[in-house]
Design an enzyme around this catalytic site. Structure first.
Site, PDB file in Angstrom:
ATOM      1  N   LYS A 119       0.817  -1.227   0.000  1.00  0.00           N
ATOM      2  CA  LYS A 119       0.000   0.000   0.000  1.00  0.00           C
ATOM      3  C   LYS A 119       0.844   1.268   0.000  1.00  0.00           C
ATOM      4  O   LYS A 119       0.323   2.370  -0.046  1.00  0.00           O
ATOM      5  CB  LYS A 119      -0.938   0.001   1.211  1.00  0.00           C
ATOM      6  CG  LYS A 119      -1.917  -1.169   1.198  1.00  0.00           C
ATOM      7  CD  LYS A 119      -2.797  -1.193   2.431  1.00  0.00           C
ATOM      8  CE  LYS A 119      -3.900  -0.193   2.358  1.00  0.00           C
ATOM      9  NZ  LYS A 119      -4.824  -0.336   3.510  1.00  0.00           N
ATOM     10  N   LYS A 128       2.233   2.725   2.305  1.00  0.00           N
ATOM     11  CA  LYS A 128       1.828   3.600   3.416  1.00  0.00           C
ATOM     12  C   LYS A 128       2.791   3.392   4.577  1.00  0.00           C
ATOM     13  O   LYS A 128       3.083   2.264   4.955  1.00  0.00           O
ATOM     14  CB  LYS A 128       0.408   3.250   3.897  1.00  0.00           C
ATOM     15  CG  LYS A 128      -0.715   3.786   3.022  1.00  0.00           C
ATOM     16  CD  LYS A 128      -2.060   3.678   3.765  1.00  0.00           C
ATOM     17  CE  LYS A 128      -3.156   4.462   3.052  1.00  0.00           C
ATOM     18  NZ  LYS A 128      -4.405   4.487   3.843  1.00  0.00           N
TER      19      LYS A 128
HETATM   20  N1  C2G Z   1     -12.549   6.734   5.229  1.00  0.00           N
HETATM   21  C1  C2G Z   1     -13.664   7.568   5.209  1.00  0.00           C
HETATM   22  N2  C2G Z   1     -13.506   8.903   5.315  1.00  0.00           N
HETATM   23  C2  C2G Z   1     -12.266   9.440   5.440  1.00  0.00           C
HETATM   24  C3  C2G Z   1     -11.131   8.607   5.473  1.00  0.00           C
HETATM   25  C4  C2G Z   1     -11.298   7.236   5.370  1.00  0.00           C
HETATM   26  O1  C2G Z   1     -14.817   7.094   5.088  1.00  0.00           O
HETATM   27  N3  C2G Z   1     -12.146  10.802   5.547  1.00  0.00           N
HETATM   28  C5  C2G Z   1     -12.756   5.281   5.115  1.00  0.00           C
HETATM   29  C6  C2G Z   1     -12.066   4.666   3.905  1.00  0.00           C
HETATM   30  O2  C2G Z   1     -12.876   4.804   2.740  1.00  0.00           O
HETATM   31  C7  C2G Z   1     -11.942   3.207   4.342  1.00  0.00           C
HETATM   32  C8  C2G Z   1     -11.730   3.325   5.868  1.00  0.00           C
HETATM   33  O3  C2G Z   1     -12.188   4.648   6.245  1.00  0.00           O
HETATM   34  O4  C2G Z   1     -13.159   2.510   4.098  1.00  0.00           O
HETATM   35  C9  C2G Z   1     -10.280   3.162   6.273  1.00  0.00           C
HETATM   36  O5  C2G Z   1      -9.522   4.139   5.587  1.00  0.00           O
HETATM   37  P1  C2G Z   1      -7.966   3.808   5.284  1.00  0.00           P
HETATM   38  O6  C2G Z   1      -7.317   3.403   6.547  1.00  0.00           O
HETATM   39  O7  C2G Z   1      -7.421   4.934   4.470  1.00  0.00           O
HETATM   40  O8  C2G Z   1      -8.139   2.520   4.378  1.00  0.00           O
HETATM   41  P2  C2G Z   1      -7.410   2.216   2.981  1.00  0.00           P
HETATM   42  O9  C2G Z   1      -5.989   2.562   3.064  1.00  0.00           O
HETATM   43  O10 C2G Z   1      -8.245   2.817   1.927  1.00  0.00           O
HETATM   44  O11 C2G Z   1      -7.465   0.613   2.975  1.00  0.00           O
HETATM   45  O12 C2G Z   1      -8.178  -3.652   1.111  1.00  0.00           O
HETATM   46  C10 C2G Z   1      -8.758  -2.396   1.379  1.00  0.00           C
HETATM   47  C11 C2G Z   1      -7.750  -1.443   1.957  1.00  0.00           C
HETATM   48  O13 C2G Z   1      -7.094  -2.020   3.075  1.00  0.00           O
HETATM   49  C12 C2G Z   1      -8.426  -0.133   2.350  1.00  0.00           C
END
Ligand code: C2G
Length: 136
Positions: A45, A47
């Site tokens: 990712k 990250k």
């Molecule tokens: N999210 C949200 N609003 C935000 C930030 C995040 O609704 N302002 C949601 C994202 O859409 C996701 C969840 O919170 O559903 C977790 O966000 P992240 O930790 O950024 O997840 P991500 O890196 O997108 O990982 O296999 C799927 C991935 O692991 C998703």
């Protein structure tokens, strides 16, 4: 019992994450969160998390509407997780809209609107933290 599953990194847990998890739980009775491991974040990712997996897991487990946290180690595990944990609904933010439609073969797929104004990168930039001095 309607079982919901979702996935994410959830680093620097903020109210956008909380809004997503709360709405996901409201779709059923039991919420499983696949939490991206440190290795998955680094290798797949791109990250760099501030908190390690165990801390991010502890934070999620302290939320009353999260019932189970499992490790997310790769992109491919969702199908087996859905079968293994008998998930009825896969939920994720709409920044992923359409990306997981293949899961419709196994369960309902719901993309929820993100909370637009908040993100971990916004928090870090507002605090004057840039990628160069991020915690290793
Ligand atoms: N999210 C949200 N609003 C935000 C930030 C995040 O609704 N302002 C949601 C994202 O859409 C996701 C969840 O919170 O559903 C977790 O966000 P992240 O930790 O950024 O997840 P991500 O890196 O997108 O990982 O296999 C799927 C991935 O692991 C998703």
């Amino acid at each position: 019992m309607k079982r919901i599953i979702t996935y994410g990194t959830y680093d620097l847990l903020h109210y956008g994450h909380i809004n997503l998890l709360k709405r996901a739980k409201d779709l059923g009775d039991y919420l499983i969160v696949g939490l991206s491991t440190d290795e998955f974040n680094t290798n797949a990712k791109n990250k760099k998390t501030y908190f390690p997996y165990e801390v991010r897991k502890q934070l999620l487990e302290s939320l009353r509407f999260v019932d189970l946290v499992i490790p997310e180690e790769n992109w491919e595990q969702k199908k087996t997780d859905i079968v293994k944990y008998e998930a009825d609904v896969f939920v994720i933010g709409d920044d992923w809209a359409g990306k997981f439609d293949e899961l419709k073969e196994f369960c309902e797929v719901v993309y929820l609107p993100r909370t637009p104004e908040i993100s971990t990168s916004k928090i870090k930039s507002d605090l004057g933290i840039n990628s160069s001095n991020q915690k290793e």
